[in-house]
Scaffold this motif. Structure first.
Motif, PDB file in Angstrom:
ATOM      1  N   ILE A   1       5.822  12.627   9.272  1.00  0.00           N
ATOM      2  CA  ILE A   1       6.224  11.606   8.314  1.00  0.00           C
ATOM      3  C   ILE A   1       5.046  10.668   8.115  1.00  0.00           C
ATOM      4  N   ARG A   2       4.365  10.789   6.996  1.00  0.00           N
ATOM      5  CA  ARG A   2       3.139  10.031   6.754  1.00  0.00           C
ATOM      6  C   ARG A   2       3.411   8.950   5.707  1.00  0.00           C
ATOM      7  N   SER A   3       3.668   7.735   6.179  1.00  0.00           N
ATOM      8  CA  SER A   3       4.032   6.668   5.248  1.00  0.00           C
ATOM      9  C   SER A   3       2.859   6.336   4.343  1.00  0.00           C
ATOM     10  N   TRP A   4       3.185   5.958   3.100  1.00  0.00           N
ATOM     11  CA  TRP A   4       2.141   5.585   2.154  1.00  0.00           C
ATOM     12  C   TRP A   4       1.421   4.318   2.622  1.00  0.00           C
ATOM     13  N   ARG A   5       2.145   3.417   3.250  1.00  0.00           N
ATOM     14  CA  ARG A   5       1.501   2.180   3.717  1.00  0.00           C
ATOM     15  C   ARG A   5       0.338   2.496   4.646  1.00  0.00           C
ATOM     16  N   ARG A   6       0.559   3.448   5.539  1.00  0.00           N
ATOM     17  CA  ARG A   6      -0.515   3.808   6.469  1.00  0.00           C
ATOM     18  C   ARG A   6      -1.565   4.681   5.792  1.00  0.00           C
ATOM     19  N   GLN A   7      -1.101   5.658   5.025  1.00  0.00           N
ATOM     20  CA  GLN A   7      -2.050   6.590   4.416  1.00  0.00           C
ATOM     21  C   GLN A   7      -2.997   5.901   3.438  1.00  0.00           C
ATOM     22  N   LEU A   8      -2.477   4.925   2.706  1.00  0.00           N
ATOM     23  CA  LEU A   8      -3.270   4.288   1.656  1.00  0.00           C
ATOM     24  C   LEU A   8      -3.968   3.030   2.129  1.00  0.00           C
ATOM     25  N   SER A   9      -3.965   2.780   3.427  1.00  0.00           N
ATOM     26  CA  SER A   9      -4.608   1.559   3.933  1.00  0.00           C
ATOM     27  C   SER A   9      -6.102   1.549   3.631  1.00  0.00           C
TER      28      SER A   9
ATOM     29  N   LEU B   1      -3.136   7.770 -13.122  1.00  0.00           N
ATOM     30  CA  LEU B   1      -2.125   7.798 -12.067  1.00  0.00           C
ATOM     31  C   LEU B   1      -2.579   7.045 -10.823  1.00  0.00           C
ATOM     32  N   PHE B   2      -3.821   7.250 -10.405  1.00  0.00           N
ATOM     33  CA  PHE B   2      -4.305   6.546  -9.222  1.00  0.00           C
ATOM     34  C   PHE B   2      -4.273   5.036  -9.431  1.00  0.00           C
ATOM     35  N   THR B   3      -4.600   4.597 -10.625  1.00  0.00           N
ATOM     36  CA  THR B   3      -4.574   3.162 -10.921  1.00  0.00           C
ATOM     37  C   THR B   3      -3.158   2.618 -10.811  1.00  0.00           C
ATOM     38  N   ARG B   4      -2.197   3.358 -11.360  1.00  0.00           N
ATOM     39  CA  ARG B   4      -0.805   2.900 -11.335  1.00  0.00           C
ATOM     40  C   ARG B   4      -0.237   2.914  -9.913  1.00  0.00           C
ATOM     41  N   TYR B   5      -0.571   3.928  -9.144  1.00  0.00           N
ATOM     42  CA  TYR B   5      -0.063   3.991  -7.775  1.00  0.00           C
ATOM     43  C   TYR B   5      -0.707   2.928  -6.883  1.00  0.00           C
ATOM     44  N   ALA B   6      -1.965   2.614  -7.127  1.00  0.00           N
ATOM     45  CA  ALA B   6      -2.611   1.546  -6.360  1.00  0.00           C
ATOM     46  C   ALA B   6      -1.909   0.212  -6.620  1.00  0.00           C
ATOM     47  N   GLU B   7      -1.505   0.000  -7.864  1.00  0.00           N
ATOM     48  CA  GLU B   7      -0.765  -1.217  -8.190  1.00  0.00           C
ATOM     49  C   GLU B   7       0.598  -1.223  -7.492  1.00  0.00           C
ATOM     50  N   LEU B   8       1.270  -0.087  -7.523  1.00  0.00           N
ATOM     51  CA  LEU B   8       2.595  -0.002  -6.909  1.00  0.00           C
ATOM     52  C   LEU B   8       2.536  -0.220  -5.400  1.00  0.00           C
TER      53      LEU B   8
ATOM     54  N   SER C   1      -2.510  -0.973  -2.684  1.00  0.00           N
ATOM     55  CA  SER C   1      -3.507  -0.354  -1.812  1.00  0.00           C
ATOM     56  C   SER C   1      -4.913  -0.581  -2.365  1.00  0.00           C
ATOM     57  N   PRO C   2      -5.945  -0.407  -1.522  1.00  0.00           N
ATOM     58  CA  PRO C   2      -7.324  -0.561  -2.002  1.00  0.00           C
ATOM     59  C   PRO C   2      -7.608   0.389  -3.157  1.00  0.00           C
ATOM     60  N   ARG C   3      -8.407  -0.059  -4.089  1.00  0.00           N
ATOM     61  CA  ARG C   3      -8.716   0.757  -5.272  1.00  0.00           C
ATOM     62  C   ARG C   3     -10.015   1.527  -5.034  1.00  0.00           C
ATOM     63  N   ASP C   4      -9.882   2.818  -4.904  1.00  0.00           N
ATOM     64  CA  ASP C   4     -11.039   3.709  -4.792  1.00  0.00           C
ATOM     65  C   ASP C   4     -10.852   4.832  -5.799  1.00  0.00           C
ATOM     66  N   THR C   5     -10.503   4.443  -7.017  1.00  0.00           N
ATOM     67  CA  THR C   5     -10.067   5.387  -8.032  1.00  0.00           C
ATOM     68  C   THR C   5     -11.062   6.505  -8.277  1.00  0.00           C
TER      69      THR C   5
END
Length: 280
Positions: free
Chosen positions: A86-94, A135-142, A145-149
């Motif tokens: 179970i890989r939470s987005w909070r941790r994965q996108l840190s 998509l990466f831009t929208r998900y970073a906003e949601l 998370s740090p933006r590394d688009t």
């Protein structure tokens, strides 16, 4: 959240309680440990009762705070054990989206037969750079998370090299809704649909579209990937589930077979894509 995941989290909580009660300088209350660590008292209760997932820093502080620093490695191993599934987005996108894309790049590289089902957007393996960038831009906003688009886009494009590997086979399914979702500018979506139209002819790709009017055996629900009929990756708003138990894989294969019966392929799939393109 999966039952197995919650059980593992509760088991970790029980171990944390054991360490608190066996503190080197005497049995600690939850409130006493919270004061020692500078935490709000409810945090101790949530961790011990499996209602909050500990971070590695939390586990380090707990081990040190109870005078048992040697327990940290064991606690961390427990955490890593269930987090691998179970890989939470909070941790994965840190650290941004690129590490997540790199993980999928590695998974694709190791697999020979890949099956994918997508309901709401063009799947990553088939995206154009501009579509992926949106998509990466929208998900970073949601996810805040740090933006590394641009780094994430480059990693996603590298994944697409596998489409031209004669040793791999991609069996891909998409619901027609994915062709219409306005997750980007119309011009970007138009180019993306042109790209999708051309993918139909690749000898390594078997692309099926489930039209809106198709009779469905099951609802077109959660998207997923199956790698070599041995591992399933399911994406939710909270986390990615990486499942490798026999029952989970078998269930998703049955879902795949049911959805495939409703799909169209070849020239008929191209006509569905063309209609979506004309609608722009």
């Amino acid at each position: 959240m999966s039952t197995d995941y919650q059980q593992a989290r509760e088991a970790l909580g029980l171990r944390l309680r054991e360490l608190r009660l066996a503190a080197v300088d005497g049995r600690l209350t939850g409130a006493g440990l919270a004061r020692r660590l500078g935490w709000p008292q409810p945090k101790v209760s949530k961790l011990e009762n499996g209602r909050q997932t500990a971070t590695p820093d939390d586990l380090r502080a707990w081990a040190d705070g109870t005078g048992q620093p040697e327990a940290y490695d064991e606690l961390l191993a427990r955490l890593r054990g269930f987090e691998s599934h179970i890989r939470s987005w909070r941790r994965q996108l840190s650290s941004g989206h690129k590490p997540v894309q790199d993980a999928h790049l590695a998974a694709h590289a190791d697999a020979t037969v890949l099956r994918g089902w997508e309901t709401s957007m063009i799947m990553g393996i088939l995206q154009t750079p501009d579509y992926a960038r949106s998509l990466f831009t929208r998900y970073a906003e949601l996810q805040r998370s740090p933006r590394d688009t641009e780094e994430a886009v480059r990693s996603r494009m590298r994944r697409q090299e596998a489409l031209y590997d004669p040793g791999k086979r991609f069996h891909l399914l998409m619901w027609e809704a994915a062709l219409h979702a306005r997750v980007c500018q119309p011009s970007v979506l138009a180019a993306q649909l042109d790209r999708l139209h051309g993918v139909v002819g690749l000898d390594t790709v078997d692309l099926g579209i489930v039209p809106f009017g198709a009779v469905l055996k099951i609802p077109p629900a959660t998207p997923f990937w199956i790698y070599d009929d041995q591992q399933v990756v399911v994406e939710t708003w909270h986390a990615e589930l990486w499942l490798d138990d026999t029952d989970s894989v078998a269930t998703h294969l049955r879902v795949w077979d049911a959805l495939r019966e409703s799909a169209v392929y070849g020239a008929e799939a191209q006509r569905v894509i063309a209609r979506a393109r004309q609608g722009l």
